[in-house]
Motif scaffolding. Sequence first.
Motif, PDB file in Angstrom:
ATOM      1  N   LEU A   8      -3.961  -5.348  -5.002  1.00 25.65           N
ATOM      2  CA  LEU A   8      -3.660  -6.693  -4.545  1.00 25.65           C
ATOM      3  C   LEU A   8      -2.203  -6.984  -4.248  1.00 25.65           C
ATOM      4  O   LEU A   8      -1.926  -7.934  -3.543  1.00 25.65           O
ATOM      5  N   ALA A   9      -1.269  -6.263  -4.782  1.00 21.17           N
ATOM      6  CA  ALA A   9       0.123  -6.653  -4.588  1.00 21.17           C
ATOM      7  C   ALA A   9       1.024  -5.442  -4.366  1.00 21.17           C
ATOM      8  O   ALA A   9       0.893  -4.426  -5.026  1.00 21.17           O
ATOM      9  N   LEU A  10       1.924  -5.599  -3.407  1.00 26.44           N
ATOM     10  CA  LEU A  10       2.924  -4.590  -3.112  1.00 26.44           C
ATOM     11  C   LEU A  10       4.258  -5.313  -3.047  1.00 26.44           C
ATOM     12  O   LEU A  10       4.351  -6.387  -2.456  1.00 26.44           O
ATOM     13  N   SER A  11       5.281  -4.754  -3.673  1.00 27.74           N
ATOM     14  CA  SER A  11       6.607  -5.364  -3.590  1.00 27.74           C
ATOM     15  C   SER A  11       7.661  -4.290  -3.385  1.00 27.74           C
ATOM     16  O   SER A  11       7.491  -3.150  -3.785  1.00 27.74           O
ATOM     17  N   GLU A  13      11.787  -3.915  -3.990  1.00 25.02           N
ATOM     18  CA  GLU A  13      12.988  -4.503  -4.582  1.00 25.02           C
ATOM     19  C   GLU A  13      14.011  -3.403  -4.808  1.00 25.02           C
ATOM     20  O   GLU A  13      13.709  -2.411  -5.491  1.00 25.02           O
ATOM     21  N   ALA A  14      15.177  -3.555  -4.231  1.00 21.67           N
ATOM     22  CA  ALA A  14      16.264  -2.574  -4.354  1.00 21.67           C
ATOM     23  C   ALA A  14      15.794  -1.168  -3.969  1.00 21.67           C
ATOM     24  O   ALA A  14      16.132  -0.186  -4.619  1.00 21.67           O
ATOM     25  N   GLY A  15      14.961  -1.089  -2.917  1.00 24.93           N
ATOM     26  CA  GLY A  15      14.493   0.192  -2.428  1.00 24.93           C
ATOM     27  C   GLY A  15      13.341   0.798  -3.207  1.00 24.93           C
ATOM     28  O   GLY A  15      12.875   1.876  -2.888  1.00 24.93           O
ATOM     29  N   THR A  16      12.881   0.124  -4.252  1.00 26.13           N
ATOM     30  CA  THR A  16      11.768   0.618  -5.056  1.00 26.13           C
ATOM     31  C   THR A  16      10.490  -0.111  -4.670  1.00 26.13           C
ATOM     32  O   THR A  16      10.451  -1.334  -4.643  1.00 26.13           O
ATOM     33  N   VAL A  17       9.451   0.651  -4.372  1.00 27.54           N
ATOM     34  CA  VAL A  17       8.164   0.085  -3.984  1.00 27.54           C
ATOM     35  C   VAL A  17       7.235   0.108  -5.192  1.00 27.54           C
ATOM     36  O   VAL A  17       7.114   1.126  -5.869  1.00 27.54           O
ATOM     37  N   VAL A  18       6.590  -1.022  -5.456  1.00 27.96           N
ATOM     38  CA  VAL A  18       5.620  -1.111  -6.543  1.00 27.96           C
ATOM     39  C   VAL A  18       4.293  -1.572  -5.951  1.00 27.96           C
ATOM     40  O   VAL A  18       4.234  -2.586  -5.263  1.00 27.96           O
ATOM     41  N   LEU A  41      10.068  -1.024   4.505  1.00 27.11           N
ATOM     42  CA  LEU A  41      10.166  -2.484   4.545  1.00 27.11           C
ATOM     43  C   LEU A  41      11.473  -2.945   3.907  1.00 27.11           C
ATOM     44  O   LEU A  41      12.024  -2.265   3.039  1.00 27.11           O
ATOM     45  N   PRO A  42      11.980  -4.114   4.300  1.00 27.80           N
ATOM     46  CA  PRO A  42      13.223  -4.612   3.706  1.00 27.80           C
ATOM     47  C   PRO A  42      13.028  -5.031   2.246  1.00 27.80           C
ATOM     48  O   PRO A  42      11.914  -5.355   1.825  1.00 27.80           O
ATOM     49  N   ASP A  43      14.136  -5.006   1.489  1.00 25.80           N
ATOM     50  CA  ASP A  43      14.112  -5.480   0.104  1.00 25.80           C
ATOM     51  C   ASP A  43      13.580  -6.909   0.044  1.00 25.80           C
ATOM     52  O   ASP A  43      13.702  -7.672   0.996  1.00 25.80           O
ATOM     53  N   ALA A  44      13.028  -7.251  -1.092  1.00 20.58           N
ATOM     54  CA  ALA A  44      12.470  -8.568  -1.379  1.00 20.58           C
ATOM     55  C   ALA A  44      11.184  -8.857  -0.602  1.00 20.58           C
ATOM     56  O   ALA A  44      10.765  -9.982  -0.503  1.00 20.58           O
ATOM     57  N   THR A  45      10.555  -7.790  -0.086  1.00 18.95           N
ATOM     58  CA  THR A  45       9.264  -7.936   0.573  1.00 18.95           C
ATOM     59  C   THR A  45       8.163  -7.959  -0.487  1.00 18.95           C
ATOM     60  O   THR A  45       8.162  -7.140  -1.399  1.00 18.95           O
ATOM     61  N   VAL A  46       7.250  -8.909  -0.355  1.00 17.11           N
ATOM     62  CA  VAL A  46       6.084  -8.982  -1.236  1.00 17.11           C
ATOM     63  C   VAL A  46       4.859  -9.177  -0.355  1.00 17.11           C
ATOM     64  O   VAL A  46       4.843 -10.057   0.501  1.00 17.11           O
ATOM     65  N   ILE A  47       3.853  -8.360  -0.565  1.00 18.87           N
ATOM     66  CA  ILE A  47       2.598  -8.489   0.172  1.00 18.87           C
ATOM     67  C   ILE A  47       1.495  -8.666  -0.859  1.00 18.87           C
ATOM     68  O   ILE A  47       1.307  -7.829  -1.737  1.00 18.87           O
ATOM     69  N   ASP A  48       0.783  -9.751  -0.746  1.00 18.46           N
ATOM     70  CA  ASP A  48      -0.329 -10.051  -1.641  1.00 18.46           C
ATOM     71  C   ASP A  48      -1.596  -9.989  -0.796  1.00 18.46           C
ATOM     72  O   ASP A  48      -1.746 -10.753   0.153  1.00 18.46           O
ATOM     73  N   CYS A  49      -2.479  -9.054  -1.113  1.00 16.90           N
ATOM     74  CA  CYS A  49      -3.636  -8.884  -0.231  1.00 16.90           C
ATOM     75  C   CYS A  49      -4.809  -8.266  -0.979  1.00 16.90           C
ATOM     76  O   CYS A  49      -4.675  -7.772  -2.077  1.00 16.90           O
TER      77      CYS A  49
END
Length: 51
Positions: A8-11, A13-18, A41-49
């Motif tokens: 459900l969630a991808l983020s 932050e500072a080049g680290t993808v979670v 993707l650029p930093d501070a990207t959040v995808i909720d899906c």
Amino acid sequence: MSDYQGVLALSVEAGTVVLRSRRGTDMGLVFREIVTAAGRLPDATVIDCVM
């Protein structure tokens, strides 16, 4: 049903993808192709899906 169901969630932050499941489990090792692509993707990207 898709193998991705429940992720459900991808983020990014500072080049680290979670990539997390709906229960908070880190799914990055299971879905490396998504983590690799999301690394562009650029930093501070959040995808909720729902996949």
